[in-house]
Design a protein around this motif. Structure first.
Motif, PDB file in Angstrom:
ATOM      1  N   LEU A   1       0.839  -1.005  -0.033  1.00  0.00           N
ATOM      2  CA  LEU A   1      -0.025  -0.028   0.136  1.00  0.00           C
ATOM      3  C   LEU A   1       0.755   1.107   0.198  1.00  0.00           C
ATOM      4  N   LYS A   2       1.779   1.315   0.807  1.00  0.00           N
ATOM      5  CA  LYS A   2       2.786   2.416   0.880  1.00  0.00           C
ATOM      6  C   LYS A   2       4.330   1.923   0.992  1.00  0.00           C
ATOM      7  N   SER A   3       5.064   2.217   0.087  1.00  0.00           N
ATOM      8  CA  SER A   3       6.458   1.653  -0.123  1.00  0.00           C
ATOM      9  C   SER A   3       7.279   2.676   0.894  1.00  0.00           C
ATOM     10  N   VAL A   4       8.423   2.022   1.099  1.00  0.00           N
ATOM     11  CA  VAL A   4       9.579   3.009   1.752  1.00  0.00           C
ATOM     12  C   VAL A   4      10.101   3.792   0.670  1.00  0.00           C
ATOM     13  N   GLN A   5      10.025   5.018   0.917  1.00  0.00           N
ATOM     14  CA  GLN A   5      10.789   5.884   0.252  1.00  0.00           C
ATOM     15  C   GLN A   5      11.527   7.077   0.892  1.00  0.00           C
ATOM     16  N   PRO A   6      12.758   7.197   0.906  1.00  0.00           N
ATOM     17  CA  PRO A   6      13.601   6.323  -0.137  1.00  0.00           C
ATOM     18  C   PRO A   6      13.941   4.943   0.620  1.00  0.00           C
ATOM     19  N   ASP A   7      14.262   4.018  -0.302  1.00  0.00           N
ATOM     20  CA  ASP A   7      14.662   2.725   0.187  1.00  0.00           C
ATOM     21  C   ASP A   7      16.252   2.539   0.160  1.00  0.00           C
ATOM     22  N   ALA A   8      16.870   1.954   1.170  1.00  0.00           N
ATOM     23  CA  ALA A   8      18.158   1.657   1.180  1.00  0.00           C
ATOM     24  C   ALA A   8      18.768   0.969   0.060  1.00  0.00           C
ATOM     25  N   ALA A   9      17.920   0.033  -0.785  1.00  0.00           N
ATOM     26  CA  ALA A   9      18.115  -0.630  -1.778  1.00  0.00           C
ATOM     27  C   ALA A   9      17.680   0.021  -3.275  1.00  0.00           C
ATOM     28  N   SER A  10      17.357   1.062  -2.961  1.00  0.00           N
ATOM     29  CA  SER A  10      16.776   1.710  -4.336  1.00  0.00           C
ATOM     30  C   SER A  10      17.896   2.381  -5.304  1.00  0.00           C
ATOM     31  N   PRO A  11      18.086   1.880  -6.363  1.00  0.00           N
ATOM     32  CA  PRO A  11      19.028   2.797  -7.149  1.00  0.00           C
ATOM     33  C   PRO A  11      18.786   3.953  -7.732  1.00  0.00           C
TER      34      PRO A  11
END
Length: 1423
Positions: free
Chosen positions: A180-190
């Motif tokens: 429903l709600k993603s983590v932003q920013p994610d530690a693994a997001s490029p």
């Protein structure tokens, strides 16, 4: 009209006031507030009562009277929102107080049913993600259901006890909420901002881990799990499965922590990483370039494995003895070698292969796409080049695999490995160790810039090592030939023999005694054989170390723990791969944190340095864990504290980022007119890195195989450093004859930190004489102690100092300096107008423009001699050559006084005559265009041409093609080619002519020299603006010379530069960097910028660190993490495109090449045999007159053959005879002239000849023709029979030629006998084929027309030989391909040309003799 409310009609959607528009509500939501509910209801007031709880209070909308024009009606579709609504009213709303009532969203659930939500837009977006389409909604619902289902299954099985049940429920809730709600920013997001894939990652990982736990639980319910012993270790399968289940359960508990610190990548990256690691370590595959590539690679590996498994299972099912190897097992071995070789030579990216299949199966579709590209004139030659390389490899594999299968089948069927069991294996092991040591250790060390980091210069130097600026291709050295020979012997002979021997021995033993069961034994044997063979074919650089350690460890240290040699070798190959990564990581850590060379970039670095010392044990543990899972170990914020990052594939970057150059083809027209398109230096200079990528695509794979970059492996990183180019090259995929790489171009003028690191890699250490604190010096050719010590504490190493690549050298001149003086500007205008005149006269539409009535009518004023152009903003005495000071302008008479001579000279050069007198329409049109060109320049210069800055601005505007046409000159719109094909090229050509003026002033003033210069530049030089797509096309097409004008605006400077590009060989230093250092710094930079959001441009992690090249590595990251000037797409280089490597191994094998080679060899052997058999007879016919008498008296000579040939042909017509006579009269009139007055006659194979040169060239010709390299098109018999006759008839050849002819008389007779025997009663076409093949077999083709053409002169008596000899020194040859020589049409079409060349005589007596003989015999024919 004023109103307090908005009128709402029935059925309309509610209208919004100014405050509501500013909120920009999401789809389907309505805003309600207080007693404004009456205004916002759709049909009645009953639906808004839920929003009025709590009573009415004062609302700002009631206290202010709203103008009626502010109450804009809402659009029919509420999904469309315009930002301009809120922008228009920003001035009014800024003075109003905010509403005191809470804001609600009115969300429509069902028709007539609404739900009010208390959150505003930003709060709602912070709570829930917005799904964009139906597919996302379906995926979210499916994953949420799967998470709940798997959680229920595991809880029902009792996998979790006590408090861990609550922890597991927390994990389930976090995975479902992330949908429903993603983590932003994610530690693994490029990437920065919202990442759509991260929203599904937690749920996907939960499903994977819980699915594995469920499968393990089902397996543990079985009671008959086997117990096995491998390498002396007893493995109870039940305990092993339980231990694995507990590990997976523990990882599942830690999901919140692992995702917080970023130990798991996004799900697509994880799939690429997992499939790539399986393919590399178990199937011997190469790196993947993306998700499609990884799936394709694992699919083809599994397909090959399933095919091999069936053969191996059938062979090992029944036991067999040493004297008889089953045919099924031999077939398995042959198929294993064939599949391993084929898979090792294919790229993991199927794009090019699919394009090739598409072009063969659907050629019409491909042709239509090519036509579209041709119409756009932007066709890239690279895709076709890649397709040809893949096609060449497939055709070669067809032949090589067939031969390899036959040889393998024969060798394994011979039981040689079983009969000579201990001796063969010992010899093969010793051979592999010796060849591997010499090839991969000794030779690369001797070729390094500092061998063993002790010697000050390479021991094995290239030919270009001592050259300052090499101009030719790199010369192929003897040790490079040795390296390639040893490498091919090792790859294609030694290791296949070792693996086949191991397969035979292990297969024989497993057929009698099954260790782990028939299925497991067959699977392990097949997987091990496939992996080891593919790895040996791809890159055997470290195979010899693995082999030696395997033998030593399992033969001496742990001989009891050994299984089969094949399985031992397979396990050790994986272990050594991990040990190599471990050594690279340890080297990076020790170099980076060495206290005597630490580079603190910030205060945090100084604090972290001592803080990291007590945590060395944790650092060591992290190093082992990251090595096991192939994950980067990154320095936290660039400090000495290292943390583990998430695993990545070899390619590293998740995005397929590559630079797209901005030019006129992909930018808006308004940006091209109002400002310079892509005017920044990085965008303009990126083309040089793009061309460098194309050069590497052509030669990289061959250079790697020649050892010019040292040892290499998948994932290695190199830096190519030259004067101004610094390119970062990342090797991704290493195959058998192919390399996939990515190039990242760094800035030309980098930051201070980058310049310090560039200096570190370019400066030498040979002059360092220090040893500790003193300077005692060093031994000759040896580095000092300090220099050797410092080189060992670097994360990089110089491997090559003179690596040559084809590129462009850049020279630039300041345009302001060249145009500072008014006379120089006047000269530029003069060249400008002369260039316009040149392009006008050479236009194919000239006659149409002259006769066009609309143009003629518009140019009536220009035909009057008293007409004066008096625009003071355009014409000036300072810059116009034809300016009349007393008339204050330009007239037709003054124009003709300056440019009429040039007009007439250009007109006289045309094939069609053009009227070019003073009153001609041509002069009128030239005069009008000159006025138009100058007026356009004045308009572009803002009518301030006298100012240098305005003049340069205007000229640059015209140079890039922006013409502002005045009202007087609108006649030019009759045909836009007048601007595009005449005026615009004139502007650009004038710049080059003006530049040449400084080197040769007198020459450019002559019309003939100027005309020739423009003609040459028109064909050989590309002149255009850098934003023109033609500029990129010219660079990628490898044009030799290019010229442009660049407007540079940087750091407050506003300059115009004349840029000149020259194609030449650029010299680079090749620096190899520790690949774990690169991966660690890249990972740390991504975490710092994306997750920690450190936007400090002077952060400590990008400060210079000479021992690790930290700034250069971090600046090469994908934007916006780094700032590379250019990032290339993944490019594949093939071995077959390297010319020098191709000359060593002869090119790829194919059926056509084999057939041609065998046929040519057979004909060569046949010719040599016939020559040797008849040499004694021909020697008796040789006399002092040379070969002429020998040929004339030999009944089997060429003359008799030509008679038999020409008797079958029809007689020539009288018209042809008249042509011969006319040609003879023409030659006779020339022959009686003195030698000094004769016009020079050129030949296709040499320069202009005079009387002395004829003698010298004839002598050289005799010497060259004595070699066996020449073909029958310059037959020795024909030449030497004519040379003495020419000497006596014309009196031009010296006595030295006669002596040489007498010396070669034996060769003459031998050749004539060969011709007579080969052409005896056979057709003449077969002789042409033989001659053509002999020409193709020859090596030195200096005196021939080409290697595929033949010129066989068929003459009669010696007088015709004399005529032919005269032709050798005066007329060029005429040739036709040998494949067309036996067709009657081809012979018929060449009658006039051959008749002309065969009728040249030296004097009148020769002419009469020839005429009398041509009446009896057909004329001489040259084919």
């Amino acid at each position: 009209m004023l109103a307090e409310v908005a009128t709402v009609t029935k059925g309309d959607r509610p209208r919004k006031l100014y405050a509501e528009r500013a909120l920009n509500l999401p789809l389907g939501a309505e805003l309600i507030t207080g007693n404004m509910c009456d205004l916002l209801s759709t049909s009645s007031n009953s639906e808004c009562q839920d929003g009025l709880a709590g009573g009415h209070t004062d609302c700002p909308f009631q206290r202010r009277i709203i103008p009626a024009h502010r109450l804009r009606p809402r659009r029919t579709h509420p999904e469309i929102f315009q930002e301009e609504d809120s922008i228009d009213e920003s001035s009014e709303t800024s003075t109003q107080e905010k509403p005191s009532r809470k804001l609600y969203y009115k969300l429509k659930l069902f028709p007539g049913k609404w739900v009010n939500i208390l959150y505003d837009r930003l709060t709602l977006l912070a709570l829930l993600d917005r799904n964009h389409d139906v597919v996302e909604n379906i995926a979210v619902v499916f994953l949420a259901f799967l998470v709940a289902f798997l959680g229920f299954i595991l809880l029902n099985h009792g996998c979790f006890k006590d408090i861990w049940v609550f922890q597991f429920c927390v994990v389930i809730a976090s995975c479902q909420y992330s949908l429903l709600k993603s983590v932003q920013p994610d530690a693994a997001s490029p990437t920065h901002g919202h990442n759509q894939i991260v929203a599904y990652s937690r749920a996907a990982y939960f499903c994977i881990f819980c699915g594995l736990i469920w499968i393990l639980e089902q397996m543990l319910r079985s009671k008959d799990l086997p117990v096995s012993t491998v390498y002396g270790i007893t493995i109870v399968l039940a305990d092993a499965l339980k231990f694995l289940r507990d590990i997976l359960v523990g990882i599942t508990y830690c999901f919140p922590i692992t995702f917080l610190v970023g130990l798991f990548p996004q799900i697509n990256t994880f799939m690429i990483y997992l499939l790539e690691q399986i393919d590399i370590h178990f199937f011997g595959g190469t790196a993947a370039t993306g998700l499609h590539s990884a799936v394709y690679s694992i699919f083809r590996s599994l397909t090959a494995l399933s095919l091999l498994y069936g053969f191996c299972f059938g062979a090992l099912k029944e036991p067999w003895d040493e004297q008889h190897t089953p045919a099924l097992f031999s077939g398995f071995c042959g198929l294993l070698v064939v599949l391993s070789y084929h898979l090792s030579g294919q790229s993991s990216d199927p794009t090019v292969l699919m394009s090739l299949i598409k072009s063969k199966l659907m050629p019409t579709l491909v042709d239509s796409e090519e036509e579209d590209e041709d119409s756009e004139d932007i066709k890239d030659p690279l895709p076709e080049k890649l397709m040809n390389s893949v096609k060449e490899i497939l055709l070669s594999d067809l032949v090589v695999c067939s031969i390899a299968y036959i040889l393998t089948f024969a060798i394994t069927s011979s039981t040689v490995f079983l009969s000579l069991k201990p001796f063969v294996t010992i010899v093969l092991y010793a051979l592999a160790g010796t060849v591997g040591f010499v090839t991969h250790y000794l030779v690369p060390q001797l070729r390094k810039h500092h061998p063993w980091l002790w010697i000050s210069h390479p021991v094995l130097k290239s030919n270009e090592y001592s050259q300052f600026e090499p101009r030719d291709d790199a010369q192929l050295m003897w040790f490079e030939r040795l390296y390639v020979g040893l490498l091919c012997f090792e790859k294609y002979v030694v290791y296949p023999a070792i693996i086949l021997s191991a397969l035979t021995n292990d297969g024989f033993s497993l057929s009698h005694r099954k260790k782990l069961g028939i299925h497991c034994d067959v699977l392990l044997m097949t997987v091990a054989g496939l992996k080891l063979l593919r790895a040996s074919f791809c890159n055997p650089s470290f195979q010899f170390v693995t082999l030696i350690f395997t033998i030593v460890f399992f033969e001496f240290d742990c001989s009891r723990a050994s299984e089969t040699f094949l399985l031992d070798f397979f396990i050790m190959s994986i272990v050594f791969h991990k040990l190599s990564d471990l050594l690279h990581k340890l080297h990076f850590i020790m170099v980076y944190i060495a206290p005597w060379q630490i580079a603190w970039g910030s205060a945090f670095h100084a604090f972290a340095q001592p803080f990291a010392v007590p945590h060395s044990a944790m650092l060591l543990l992290q190093t082992f864990v990251t090595t096991l899972f192939y994950t980067p170990l990154s320095p936290f914020l660039g400090s000495a504290i290292f943390i583990t990052s998430y695993p990545r594939p070899v390619k590293f970057w998740e995005r397929n980022y590559n630079t797209k150059r901005i030019d006129n083809s992909n930018s808006r027209l308004v940006s091209q007119v109002d400002k310079e398109t892509g005017c920044d230096d990085n965008n303009l200079n990126s083309i040089f890195y793009e061309y460098l990528t194309r050069s590497l695509q052509h030669s990289l794979c061959g250079d790697l195989m020649l050892g010019r970059w040292g040892n290499y492996s998948s994932g290695d990183c190199f830096i190519l450093a030259s004067d101004y180019l610094n390119a970062f090259v990342h090797l991704i995929e290493i195959g058998n004859g192919l390399v996939t790489f990515q190039l990242r171009g760094l800035e030309f003028r980098g930051t201070y930190c980058q310049q310090r690191e560039v200096e570190a890699i370019t400066e030498g250490v040979e002059e360092d004489d220090a040893c500790c604190c003193c300077e005692p010096g060093h031994l000759p050719h040896v580095l000092s102690c300090n220099a050797a010590f410092n080189l060992r504490w670097l994360a990089w190493e110089v491997t090559t100092t003179k690596y040559l690549l084809e590129g462009y050298s850049i020279s630039e001149n300041n345009a302001a300096t060249m145009l500072q003086v008014y006379d120089l500007r006047k000269l530029l205008i003069t060249y400008y107008l002369k260039s316009i005149i040149y392009y006008l006269i050479h236009s194919l539409k000239l006659q149409a423009w002259i006769k066009d009535p609309s143009i003629t009518e518009a140019l009536v004023s220009y035909t009057k001699w008293h007409h004066i152009e008096r625009d003071p903003a355009v014409f000036s005495v300072k810059i116009d050559e034809d300016y009349v000071h007393c008339l204050q302008g330009v007239t037709r008479a003054s124009f003709c006084n300056v440019y009429l001579e040039w007009i007439q000279y250009c007109a006289n050069k045309m094939e069609e005559p053009v009227d070019c007198d003073e009153d001609s329409p041509l002069v009128t049109l030239c005069y009008a265009l000159s006025v138009l060109g100058r007026r356009s320049l004045g308009t572009a210069s803002h009518n301030m041409s006298n100012s240098l800055e305005s003049f340069l601005y205007g000229f640059n505007t015209l140079f890039k093609g922006d013409f502002r046409i005045a009202t007087k000159d609108e006649w030019v719109f009759t045909d836009m080619d007048l601007l595009q094909k005449v005026v615009a090229p004139g502007v650009r050509m004038s710049l080059k002519l003006h530049q040449d003026h400084f080197t040769c002033l007198e020459e450019t003033e002559e019309p003939a020299i100027l005309y020739e210069a423009i003609s040459n530049y028109k064909t050989s030089l590309v002149i255009c603006h850098e934003s023109d797509p033609a500029w990129r096309k010219a660079v990628l097409s490898s044009r030799d010379t290019l010229l442009t004008l660049r407007h540079m605006v940087d750091d407050g400077t506003d300059e115009y530069k004349i840029i000149m590009l020259y194609k030449r060989h650029l010299s680079f230093k090749v620096i190899k960097i520790n690949k774990e250092c690169v991966r660690g710094l890249w990972a740390g930079q991504q975490q710092e910028l994306v997750f920690l959001r450190n936007r400090n441009p002077e952060r400590g992690s990008i400060q210079n660190s000479k021992q690790a090249l930290r700034n250069m590595i971090n600046s090469s990251c994908d934007q916006p993490l780094g700032y590379p000037m250019y990032v290339s797409p993944l490019t594949t280089s093939y071995m077959g495109t390297h010319k020098q490597l191709r000359s060593i191994w002869g090119g790829p094998l194919s059926l056509d090449s084999i057939r041609t080679w065998l046929f040519s060899k057979w004909l060569r052997v046949r010719k040599d045999n016939l020559t040797s058999c008849n040499s004694g007879v021909n020697m008796e016919d040789v006399d002092c007159a040379g070969g002429s008498s020998s040929l004339s008296h030999n009944p089997n000579s060429i003359t008799s053959q030509s008679l038999s040939l020409y008797q079958a042909r029809p007689n020539r017509t009288s018209h042809a005879n008249r042509q011969h006579a006319a040609a003879r009269r023409e030659y006779r009139s020339r022959s009686v002239q003195p030698q000094s007055q004769r016009p020079p006659v050129t030949s296709q194979s040499g320069p202009i000849l005079d009387s002395q040169q004829v003698s010298a060239s004839a002598n050289g010709l005799v010497q060259r023709l004595s070699n066996s390299q020449l073909s029958f098109n310059t037959s020795i018999a024909s030449i030497f029979s004519q040379v003495p006759r020419l000497s006596t008839a014309g009196g031009q050849l010296s006595s030295q030629l006669q002596a040489a002819a007498h010396h070669r008389s034996s060769q003459v007779s031998s050749s004539s006998s060969t011709l007579s025997l080969l052409f005896g009663k056979r057709s003449f076409s077969s002789g042409l084929v033989i001659s053509g093949l002999s020409a193709a077999e020859g090596g030195n083709t200096t005196d021939t027309q080409s290697s595929s053409s033949v010129n066989i002169a068929m003459g009669g008596p010696s007088c015709r030989s004399t005529s032919r000899a005269t032709q050798w020194t005066s007329e060029p040859y005429e040739s036709i391909d040998a494949t067309y020589s036996n067709t009657p049409n081809g012979a018929k079409d060449n009658k006039p040309s051959s008749d002309k060349c065969c009728t040249q005589g030296a004097d009148k007596s020769q002419e009469d003799t020839t005429t009398s003989e041509t009446q009896e015999l057909p004329e001489q024919k040259t084919i």
